[in-house]
Design an enzyme around this catalytic site. Structure first.
Site, PDB file in Angstrom:
ATOM      1  N   ASP A 109      -5.605   2.273  -1.924  1.00  0.00           N
ATOM      2  CA  ASP A 109      -4.244   2.152  -2.281  1.00  0.00           C
ATOM      3  C   ASP A 109      -3.482   0.781  -2.245  1.00  0.00           C
ATOM      4  O   ASP A 109      -2.388   0.542  -1.819  1.00  0.00           O
ATOM      5  CB  ASP A 109      -3.492   3.122  -1.309  1.00  0.00           C
ATOM      6  CG  ASP A 109      -3.421   2.773   0.283  1.00  0.00           C
ATOM      7  OD1 ASP A 109      -4.343   2.355   0.370  1.00  0.00           O
ATOM      8  OD2 ASP A 109      -2.446   3.179   0.728  1.00  0.00           O
ATOM      9  N   ASN A 149      -4.619  12.571  -0.704  1.00  0.00           N
ATOM     10  CA  ASN A 149      -6.267  12.932  -1.102  1.00  0.00           C
ATOM     11  C   ASN A 149      -6.873  14.083  -0.338  1.00  0.00           C
ATOM     12  O   ASN A 149      -7.138  15.009  -1.251  1.00  0.00           O
ATOM     13  CB  ASN A 149      -6.918  11.822  -0.666  1.00  0.00           C
ATOM     14  CG  ASN A 149      -7.258  10.530  -1.943  1.00  0.00           C
ATOM     15  OD1 ASN A 149      -7.020  10.930  -3.116  1.00  0.00           O
ATOM     16  ND2 ASN A 149      -7.390   9.219  -1.686  1.00  0.00           N
ATOM     17  N   ASP A 209       0.876  -1.217   0.092  1.00  0.00           N
ATOM     18  CA  ASP A 209       0.130  -0.044  -0.060  1.00  0.00           C
ATOM     19  C   ASP A 209       0.890   1.325  -0.114  1.00  0.00           C
ATOM     20  O   ASP A 209       2.148   0.852   0.276  1.00  0.00           O
ATOM     21  CB  ASP A 209      -0.910  -0.176   1.238  1.00  0.00           C
ATOM     22  CG  ASP A 209      -0.371   0.237   2.629  1.00  0.00           C
ATOM     23  OD1 ASP A 209       0.894  -0.194   2.569  1.00  0.00           O
ATOM     24  OD2 ASP A 209      -0.964   0.020   3.469  1.00  0.00           O
TER      25      ASP A 209
END
Length: 249
Positions: free
Chosen positions: A220, A185, A177
């Site tokens: 992710d 974000n 990840d």
């Protein structure tokens, strides 16, 4: 007097029959399904506007032509085989065939063919199901792939792992990840986050081969399935993946 009333009754019958035929004609013109009638020799004797529109022909180009003008070679064989057998046995057949337009492009059709007992011919009703098929493919795509990266998802990974286990094949699963992805974000916006995920997917796909598969679980989280591998190879490979992801864009 009897003849007079008979004449009136006959005229009324003829008028009623003509009205019925007109209604029938209007109905056939209005439907979006292609309707075609063929004689016992398989020659077209009638078709509606939708039939012509679907195939891209003019009326004079198809009248008295063989039914096969609207189908590809493989489907002609299907019709001459199991479809005709069904028509002989039960008088009708329903299934899917590919129509062939005048410009040689093809499109999926849902087709119903019925025998006309009185003439020995048959009537075909064909519906263009291109939109339906596209929707089905889209739903299947969403079910098995990540919508953003188009990579196979968790469901597809499970299928691959089951195949490896059934074949008693050595395999490894690498999970990764992205650090601080939520921060990306929150600070740069979801558009930037999506672009980052797309770049990661692109880099991981550079490793894709016959024995290395890439999956996107969502967010992710990415996975790589490595088949027919040794522990030494997996260690080296994992470092190569990390280095590729860490390179500046």
């Amino acid at each position: 007097m009897v003849g007079y009333f008979f004449g009136l009754a006959y005229d009324k019958y003829r008028y009623s029959k003509n009205v019925s035929l007109k209604q029938f004609e209007y109905a056939l013109r209005s439907t979006t399904d292609g309707v075609a009638i063929f004689n016992r020799n398989g020659e077209l004797v009638y078709c509606n506007d939708a039939y012509l529109h679907n195939l891209g022909y003019k009326y004079e180009e198809v009248i008295k032509k063989s039914w096969s003008i609207g189908y590809q070679v493989d489907d002609i064989a299907v019709v001459e085989g199991k479809v005709l057998e069904s028509l002989r046995r039960v008088g009708n057949w329903k299934g899917e065939l590919f129509g062939v337009r005048k410009d040689k492009t093809t499109f999926p059709q849902e087709v119903t063919i019925s025998t006309i007992k009185e003439t020995g011919g048959f009537v075909t009703v064909a519906r263009d199901i291109t939109e339906k098929k596209n929707t089905e493919r889209y739903i299947k795509q969403l079910a098995n792939h990540n919508e953003l990266t188009n990579l196979p998802n968790r469901r597809m990974l499970i299928k691959h792992v089951k195949k490896c286990m059934e074949a008693e094949q050595h395999f490894a699963i690498l999970f990764m990840d992205l650090d601080r992805f939520k921060m990306t974000n929150d600070t740069l916006g979801h558009a930037a986050g999506d672009e980052l995920l797309l770049q990661v997917a692109k880099r991981l796909l550079s490793f894709k081969s016959d024995f290395i598969s890439v999956f996107h679980f969502g967010g992710d989280e990415f996975l790589l399935l490595v088949q027919d591998c040794s522990k030494e190879f997996v260690k080296v490979f994992a470092n190569e993946v990390i280095d590729a992801i860490n390179e500046n864009i």
